[in-house]
Write an enzyme that holds these catalytic residues in place. Structure first.
Site, PDB file in Angstrom:
ATOM      1  N   HIS A  65      99.446 -53.040  40.015  1.00 13.51           N
ATOM      2  CA  HIS A  65      98.963 -53.232  38.643  1.00 13.51           C
ATOM      3  C   HIS A  65      97.582 -53.904  38.658  1.00 13.51           C
ATOM      4  O   HIS A  65      96.637 -53.420  38.028  1.00 13.51           O
ATOM      5  CB  HIS A  65      99.987 -54.084  37.875  1.00 13.51           C
ATOM      6  CG  HIS A  65      99.548 -54.514  36.509  1.00 13.51           C
ATOM      7  ND1 HIS A  65     100.086 -53.978  35.362  1.00 13.51           N
ATOM      8  CD2 HIS A  65      98.637 -55.429  36.098  1.00 13.51           C
ATOM      9  CE1 HIS A  65      99.522 -54.543  34.305  1.00 13.51           C
ATOM     10  NE2 HIS A  65      98.636 -55.433  34.729  1.00 13.51           N
ATOM     11  N   GLU A  66      97.470 -54.991  39.426  1.00 10.91           N
ATOM     12  CA  GLU A  66      96.195 -55.717  39.498  1.00 10.91           C
ATOM     13  C   GLU A  66      95.110 -54.875  40.159  1.00 10.91           C
ATOM     14  O   GLU A  66      93.946 -54.970  39.799  1.00 10.91           O
ATOM     15  CB  GLU A  66      96.372 -57.044  40.249  1.00 10.91           C
ATOM     16  CG  GLU A  66      97.245 -58.055  39.528  1.00 10.91           C
ATOM     17  CD  GLU A  66      96.761 -58.378  38.117  1.00 10.91           C
ATOM     18  OE1 GLU A  66      95.538 -58.454  37.904  1.00 10.91           O
ATOM     19  OE2 GLU A  66      97.601 -58.530  37.217  1.00 10.91           O
ATOM     20  N   HIS A  69      93.404 -52.724  37.587  1.00 13.21           N
ATOM     21  CA  HIS A  69      92.310 -53.429  36.904  1.00 13.21           C
ATOM     22  C   HIS A  69      91.094 -53.540  37.827  1.00 13.21           C
ATOM     23  O   HIS A  69      89.965 -53.252  37.435  1.00 13.21           O
ATOM     24  CB  HIS A  69      92.727 -54.862  36.562  1.00 13.21           C
ATOM     25  CG  HIS A  69      93.801 -54.980  35.533  1.00 13.21           C
ATOM     26  ND1 HIS A  69      93.710 -54.381  34.302  1.00 13.21           N
ATOM     27  CD2 HIS A  69      94.974 -55.663  35.538  1.00 13.21           C
ATOM     28  CE1 HIS A  69      94.796 -54.693  33.602  1.00 13.21           C
ATOM     29  NE2 HIS A  69      95.588 -55.456  34.337  1.00 13.21           N
ATOM     30  N   ASP A 167      97.076 -57.662  28.788  1.00 10.30           N
ATOM     31  CA  ASP A 167      96.093 -56.571  28.789  1.00 10.30           C
ATOM     32  C   ASP A 167      95.919 -55.998  27.385  1.00 10.30           C
ATOM     33  O   ASP A 167      94.815 -55.625  26.993  1.00 10.30           O
ATOM     34  CB  ASP A 167      96.542 -55.473  29.745  1.00 10.30           C
ATOM     35  CG  ASP A 167      96.678 -56.004  31.165  1.00 10.30           C
ATOM     36  OD1 ASP A 167      95.881 -56.883  31.536  1.00 10.30           O
ATOM     37  OD2 ASP A 167      97.580 -55.547  31.886  1.00 10.30           O
TER      38      ASP A 167
HETATM   39 ZN    ZN Z   1      97.211 -56.537  33.685  1.00 12.13          ZN
END
Ligand code: ZN
Length: 366
Positions: A65-66, A69, A167
């Site tokens: 997930h990170e 980004h 987010d």
């Molecule tokens: Zn996030």
């Protein structure tokens, strides 16, 4: 020291991916111990092993997930020095957050997008998980994909909540920022996030899900931090350390006795005292340390004995924006300011915002 600075003191460096240092906070061990123990109570050794494995799986999903980004940010030329993993989730540290709504939106959505992508890959193979069994300790290894799908679904949906610092909050700010001023967009996104989190927290309390209530409490706090950070960087933009440096400061030679500093302080507004040796600051006697020295009747000690010798200095040409994400985030309150090697004044961190408001002819903070 900023949030990242504080957290990094207790962080363990793992390895690098795409040039990004992956770090895990020491408190992660607590989470591992807690989950392991809870699962042990429920299903013995099999449960404990599953608990550890489950934390590992969540860990991998959080990292992915990170990375969503981070890789999007890097695509826009933003440096991502590290990803820090805390028991409450992951955090990618960016060098800067773009103020272009399109880019901020893309970076924010990329995280949850990874979770939904994982679901999209797993779902056709394994099918929808059966609730609530998917959340319990599995009997067979073949049940693990169901748990993975459930985990990613929760992670993706939760992060889409339009509440800072999730987010979804960033996406909301980006959308608002296309219509209004960035700071105002941040304020609206933060406030709406706080309202949602307060409602969520109330539901958590009412239904006895206290960990949920605590989580929403964190969101309320995180939203406020985000807004204050943006407000402050707006206020400081365009100014240098030299612009706000104060020319009046109290200074004594390092060999001067404690009693001399005490006498000096009684004639001025209480402030920290610089120890000057040949035009160079060699120590800072803080009010606390001076008071302690006086209390212990060390009147004749040289001030050097009671001075802070580890302190940061600032250069007059440094932008306030840079200083405020660097040295100014420490506990130090008075910073010597140099220009071309000469001491030109001090930066008083306690009154920084007030000074900037004076310079900008802004009213005092209401
Ligand atoms: Zn996030």
């Amino acid at each position: 020291m900023g949030f990242f600075g504080k957290m990094r003191r207790w962080s363990i460096a793992l390895f690098r991916v795409f040039g990004i240092q992956l770090e895990v906070h020491a408190t992660f061990a607590l989470l591992l111990a807690y989950v392991g123990y809870a699962c042990w109570l429920e299903a013995g050794l099999r449960g404990m092993l599953w608990g550890f494995g489950f934390v590992g799986l969540v860990f991998v999903c959080v990292v992915l997930h990170e990375l969503g980004h981070s890789l999007t940010a890097m695509h826009y030329g933003i440096r991502v020095p590290r990803i820090l993993l805390l028991p409450i989730g992951g955090m990618a540290q960016f060098d800067s957050i773009p103020r272009q709504p399109g880019r901020e939106f893309a970076i924010a959505i990329a995280g949850p997008a990874v979770n939904f992508l994982l679901i999209a890959v797993l779902l056709p193979v394994f099918g929808w998980p059966h609730y609530p069994e998917a959340l319990g300790i599995p009997e067979r290894l073949s049940e693990i994909p169901a748990t993975l799908i459930a985990t990613n679904l929760a992670m993706g949906v939760f992060n889409l909540l339009p509440a800072f610092p999730m987010d979804g909050g960033r996406m909301l700010r980006a959308l608002l920022a296309t219509k209004r001023d960035y700071l105002e967009a941040t304020k609206w996104a933060a406030r709406s996030g706080q309202v949602i989190a307060a409602l969520g927290g109330a539901v958590g309390l009412a239904t006895g899900q206290y960990s949920l209530a605590v989580l929403f409490g964190f969101i309320i706090y995180g939203a406020e931090m985000e807004y204050q950070f943006t407000r402050r960087s707006d206020l400081l933009a365009g100014l240098t350390v030299g612009d706000v440096a104060r020319r009046d400061y109290l200074a004594l030679p390092p060999e001067a006795p404690v009693v001399a500093a005490w006498a000096l302080l009684r004639q001025a507004v209480p402030q920290d005292i610089l120890l000057l040796d040949h035009g160079r600051v060699v120590g800072i006697v803080t009010r606390d340390r001076l008071a302690a020295a006086v209390r212990h009747r060390r009147d004749d000690d040289s001030l050097a004995l009671h001075a802070e010798t580890h302190f940061a200095e600032l250069q007059a040409e440094t932008t306030l924006a840079d200083a405020s994400t660097g040295s100014l985030r420490s506990l130090q309150t008075l910073f010597p300011v140099y220009a071309s090697g000469q001491l030109v004044g001090v930066l008083d961190a306690l009154h920084l915002e007030e000074t900037v408001r004076l310079i900008r002819r802004l009213p005092r903070e209401a």
